[in-house]
Design a protein around this motif. Structure first.
Motif, PDB file in Angstrom:
ATOM      1  N   GLN A   1      -4.789   9.638   4.964  1.00 30.76           N
ATOM      2  CA  GLN A   1      -4.576  10.110   3.608  1.00 30.76           C
ATOM      3  C   GLN A   1      -5.785  10.909   3.140  1.00 30.76           C
TER       4      GLN A   1
ATOM      5  N   PHE B   1      -5.500  -1.602   1.657  1.00 32.79           N
ATOM      6  CA  PHE B   1      -6.931  -1.350   1.777  1.00 32.79           C
ATOM      7  C   PHE B   1      -7.707  -2.634   1.511  1.00 32.79           C
TER       8      PHE B   1
ATOM      9  N   GLN C   1      -7.087   2.126   9.894  1.00 27.74           N
ATOM     10  CA  GLN C   1      -7.894   3.298   9.577  1.00 27.74           C
ATOM     11  C   GLN C   1      -9.175   2.871   8.872  1.00 27.74           C
TER      12      GLN C   1
ATOM     13  N   ASN D   1      -1.256   0.594  12.890  1.00 29.44           N
ATOM     14  CA  ASN D   1      -2.552   1.215  13.099  1.00 29.44           C
ATOM     15  C   ASN D   1      -3.534   0.708  12.052  1.00 29.44           C
TER      16      ASN D   1
ATOM     17  N   TRP E   1       4.125   8.795   6.563  1.00 29.11           N
ATOM     18  CA  TRP E   1       3.674   7.426   6.328  1.00 29.11           C
ATOM     19  C   TRP E   1       2.787   6.986   7.490  1.00 29.11           C
ATOM     20  N   GLY E   2       1.667   6.361   7.167  1.00 35.04           N
ATOM     21  CA  GLY E   2       0.777   5.843   8.195  1.00 35.04           C
ATOM     22  C   GLY E   2      -0.237   6.850   8.697  1.00 35.04           C
TER      23      GLY E   2
ATOM     24  N   ASP F   1       6.294  -0.412   5.387  1.00 33.98           N
ATOM     25  CA  ASP F   1       6.070   0.256   4.105  1.00 33.98           C
ATOM     26  C   ASP F   1       4.927  -0.344   3.309  1.00 33.98           C
ATOM     27  N   LYS F   2       3.955  -0.869   3.985  1.00 32.12           N
ATOM     28  CA  LYS F   2       2.777  -1.353   3.274  1.00 32.12           C
ATOM     29  C   LYS F   2       1.519  -0.829   3.955  1.00 32.12           C
ATOM     30  N   ILE F   3       0.688  -0.200   3.176  1.00 33.44           N
ATOM     31  CA  ILE F   3      -0.660   0.170   3.623  1.00 33.44           C
ATOM     32  C   ILE F   3      -1.625  -0.521   2.690  1.00 33.44           C
TER      33      ILE F   3
ATOM     34  N   LEU G   1      -2.260  -0.041  -4.302  1.00 37.61           N
ATOM     35  CA  LEU G   1      -1.223   0.980  -4.423  1.00 37.61           C
ATOM     36  C   LEU G   1      -0.332   0.697  -5.629  1.00 37.61           C
TER      37      LEU G   1
ATOM     38  N   TYR H   1      -3.187   5.161  -6.578  1.00 42.87           N
ATOM     39  CA  TYR H   1      -3.916   3.905  -6.437  1.00 42.87           C
ATOM     40  C   TYR H   1      -4.760   3.678  -7.687  1.00 42.87           C
TER      41      TYR H   1
ATOM     42  N   ASP I   1      -1.773  -0.539   8.319  1.00 42.42           N
ATOM     43  CA  ASP I   1      -0.375  -0.161   8.166  1.00 42.42           C
ATOM     44  C   ASP I   1       0.444  -1.155   8.975  1.00 42.42           C
TER      45      ASP I   1
ATOM     46  N   TYR J   1       4.300   5.262  -4.829  1.00 45.38           N
ATOM     47  CA  TYR J   1       4.177   6.379  -3.908  1.00 45.38           C
ATOM     48  C   TYR J   1       5.473   7.172  -3.896  1.00 45.38           C
TER      49      TYR J   1
ATOM     50  N   LEU K   1      -8.884  -0.910  -3.380  1.00 43.34           N
ATOM     51  CA  LEU K   1      -7.827   0.023  -3.756  1.00 43.34           C
ATOM     52  C   LEU K   1      -6.482  -0.680  -3.699  1.00 43.34           C
TER      53      LEU K   1
END
Lengths: 112, 110
Positions: free
Chosen positions: A101, B100, B33, B31, A97-98, B96-98, A45, A35, B92, A48, A43
């Motif tokens: 982290q 922030f 976080q 989800n 994944w998910g 395939d994308k997280i 990405l 990141y 999420d 990965y 942040l």
């Protein structure tokens, strides 16, 4: 803390030079992430990896390449650094994944 | 793009008070976080809440999730000086994308 280290922690270099940042983990986690963190952007990405030699692009991948030849190491390369790549770079790992982290403490990179 | 947006951007409260920060997002998620970042350090995971959960607790932290409003809140009770940090949500989307958010800067006043 999860076993994740970034090197170097600080680097100053000139525009046009190649730069490689290293992320090393001792947790045997499958996923590794790079990141960048910039004021006003949070942040974002870059790239990965989901296994040795398996990588994919993130949101801001232009100008960056990555390699993962071993489970424990994930390298981020700026082939020809530009001033817009001045940032703080974070590496993170996760088992899948998910999942949560775990982050390294970052590399502060300045491109002059 | 789908992005968690924290609100407020900055928050100052007295030690001992409760702190509440919010996160909104745009599309369905698997989800959500919450992470904390102390100055000069990496992010530290606090809590994960799945899309089929409405509330989770961890010590002095309470997280709620309202998928109908596409929002989450993080409550820190009985704040301490050590809670001074930036707090981020991450979503999420299962594709395939997280993503922030930009974070809430919390400052606990003595």
């Amino acid at each position: 803390d999860a076993g994740i280290t970034q090197s170097p922690r600080h680097k100053v270099t000139e525009t046009g030079t190649p730069v490689t940042l290293r992320c090393h983990q001792t947790e045997n986690h499958r996923y590794m992430y790079w990141y960048r963190q910039d004021p006003g952007h949070g942040l974002r990405l870059i790239h990965y990896s989901y296994g040795v030699k398996d990588t994919d692009k993130g949101e801001v991948s232009d100008g960056y390449s990555v390699s993962r030849s071993k489970t424990e190491d994930f390298l981020l390369t700026l082939e020809s650094a530009t001033s817009s790549q001045t940032s703080v770079y974070f590496c993170a790992i996760s088992g899948n994944w998910g999942q949560p982290q775990h982050f390294g403490d970052g590399t502060r990179l300045s491109i002059l | 793009s789908q992005q968690g947006e924290e609100d407020p951007q900055a928050l100052s409260i007295q030690e001992g008070e409760n702190a509440t920060m919010n996160c909104s997002y745009k599309t369905s998620i698997n989800n959500l976080q919450w992470y904390r970042q102390n100055s000069g350090r990496g992010l530290v995971h606090l809590i994960l809440i799945r899309s089929n959960e409405r509330e989770k607790h961890s010590g002095r932290l309470r997280v709620t999730l309202d998928t109908s409003k596409k929002s989450s809140s993080l409550l820190i009770t009985a704040s301490r000086a050590a809670d001074t940090a930036s707090y981020f949500c991450a979503t999420d989307d299962g594709d395939d994308k997280i993503i922030f958010g930009k974070g809430t800067r919390l400052h606990i006043l003595p």
